[in-house]
Design a protein around this motif. Sequence first.
Motif, PDB file in Angstrom:
ATOM      1  N   UNK A 147     -28.521  -5.524  33.292  1.00 43.90           N
ATOM      2  CA  UNK A 147     -29.342  -4.785  31.768  1.00 43.90           C
ATOM      3  C   UNK A 147     -31.203  -6.010  31.262  1.00 43.90           C
ATOM      4  N   UNK A 148     -31.197  -7.027  32.527  1.00 43.85           N
ATOM      5  CA  UNK A 148     -32.498  -7.588  32.593  1.00 43.85           C
ATOM      6  C   UNK A 148     -33.372  -6.264  33.899  1.00 43.85           C
ATOM      7  N   UNK A 149     -32.989  -5.807  34.463  1.00 43.39           N
ATOM      8  CA  UNK A 149     -33.951  -4.806  35.473  1.00 43.39           C
ATOM      9  C   UNK A 149     -33.691  -3.661  34.844  1.00 43.39           C
ATOM     10  N   UNK A 174     -22.083  -6.046  25.007  1.00 43.06           N
ATOM     11  CA  UNK A 174     -22.794  -4.523  25.214  1.00 43.06           C
ATOM     12  C   UNK A 174     -23.825  -4.953  23.557  1.00 43.06           C
ATOM     13  N   UNK A 175     -23.181  -5.438  22.740  1.00 44.06           N
ATOM     14  CA  UNK A 175     -23.660  -5.307  21.322  1.00 44.06           C
ATOM     15  C   UNK A 175     -25.140  -6.382  21.569  1.00 44.06           C
ATOM     16  N   UNK A 176     -25.199  -7.355  22.239  1.00 46.62           N
ATOM     17  CA  UNK A 176     -26.203  -8.321  22.128  1.00 46.62           C
ATOM     18  C   UNK A 176     -27.443  -8.033  23.175  1.00 46.62           C
ATOM     19  N   UNK A 177     -26.683  -7.030  23.886  1.00 49.68           N
ATOM     20  CA  UNK A 177     -28.091  -6.781  25.035  1.00 49.68           C
ATOM     21  C   UNK A 177     -28.566  -5.305  24.882  1.00 49.68           C
ATOM     22  N   UNK A 225     -20.128   1.244  23.028  1.00 47.96           N
ATOM     23  CA  UNK A 225     -21.737   1.417  22.797  1.00 47.96           C
ATOM     24  C   UNK A 225     -22.280   0.261  22.586  1.00 47.96           C
ATOM     25  N   UNK A 226     -23.727   0.749  22.114  1.00 50.72           N
ATOM     26  CA  UNK A 226     -25.083   0.094  22.009  1.00 50.72           C
ATOM     27  C   UNK A 226     -24.414  -1.398  20.602  1.00 50.72           C
ATOM     28  N   UNK A 227     -23.924  -1.317  19.920  1.00 49.29           N
ATOM     29  CA  UNK A 227     -23.097  -1.709  18.316  1.00 49.29           C
ATOM     30  C   UNK A 227     -22.155  -2.913  19.117  1.00 49.29           C
ATOM     31  N   UNK A 228     -21.162  -2.465  20.469  1.00 46.41           N
ATOM     32  CA  UNK A 228     -20.084  -2.843  20.692  1.00 46.41           C
ATOM     33  C   UNK A 228     -18.867  -2.481  20.521  1.00 46.41           C
ATOM     34  N   UNK A 229     -18.897  -1.299  19.855  1.00 46.71           N
ATOM     35  CA  UNK A 229     -17.633  -0.406  18.911  1.00 46.71           C
ATOM     36  C   UNK A 229     -16.972   0.333  20.488  1.00 46.71           C
TER      37      UNK A 229
END
Length: 282
Positions: free
Chosen positions: A33-35, A76-79, A108-112
Motif C-alpha cells: 500500500x505504501x508503494x 484493508x479498511x485502514x489502508x 473492498x476498501x471498507x473492509x467488506x
Amino acid sequence: MSSSLPIALIQTRTPATAQAALAHVEPLIRQAADGGAKLILTPEGTNLLEQRRDRRGLAVTDEDQDAAVIGLRHLAAELGVWLLIGSAIVKSGHAGDDRAANRSLLIDANGTIVARYDKLHVFDVDLANGETYRESSTIRPGDGACVAGTPWGRMGLTICYDVRFPHLFRQLARAGACMIAVPAAFTVPTGEAHWETLLRARAIETGAFVLAPAQGGTHEDGRRTWGHSIVVGPWGEVIAKLDHDEPGVLHATLDLAAVEAARTSVPQLRHDRDFAPPGDPT
C-alpha cells in the motif's frame, strides 16, 4: 474510470496458525500500500498452511472467527485498498462434512467481503519424486465459478490447481472478467515445470490479465512451494515476476485497455462452436 491500475502481489511463506500468518503478511501488505497499490492480492493459504491433519484440525475455524481474516479485513479498511485473500482455509459450513473450504475472499476498501469463491478443483496426486498430496481428504470442493465486480473491472477468481482447467478460465472471461486471480501454493516440481507456462497460456486464451501471487519456500509442516509470483498481460507477456521463493512484494501497473485490444486482435471468445464429442476408440 481510469484504465491504469496499480496492483501488488504478496509472496508469503505462511506459518501454521492464523495469528502467526497475520503477523507474517501484514507488513508486506502495508509495504504494498505504501508503494501505491490499490488492489493487493495474497496467495493460497494466506491464513495458515498446515498439512499435518491433527494440527490442522485444531487450527481451522469459521471464516468470521479466523484471526487472519478478521485482521486483514480491518487492514484493508485502514489502508483504503481492495484486498484479495487468495485463500483462507476455513470451516466449510456444510453439515455432515468436516472438511474445510479453500476459500478466496475479495475485500473492498471498507473492509467488506464482496465475493467468495471455494476452490473447484482439489489436488490429488502422486509425484515422481515420492511426494503425495490428497487435498480432497481435507478440502471440500466448491460448486460454482465466481466473477466479482471491482472499481476497475470484473475479476475472475480461481485457486492454484484450477489453472489446469482452461474451460473454467474461458467461462470467467466470457462472463466479463478482465483480470483473473490465480493465488497458489504450487509444489516445487510442478512449479518449475509448468507454473509460468500455464499462466501465460490462460492469459492468451482469455485475453485477460492473470495475477498469480504464490507461496514460496519450506514451510513449518515440511512442504516446499515454488514461489515465483507473476503478473501476465492479456497478450501473454510477462509484466512482472519474482525470480525466487522468498517472501516479498511484486508491484505492477495494469493498462486495462490492453484487454479490449487483445480481444479485438484475436476475437476467440466469440468463436466457440458446439461440436459432437469424439467417438469411442475402435
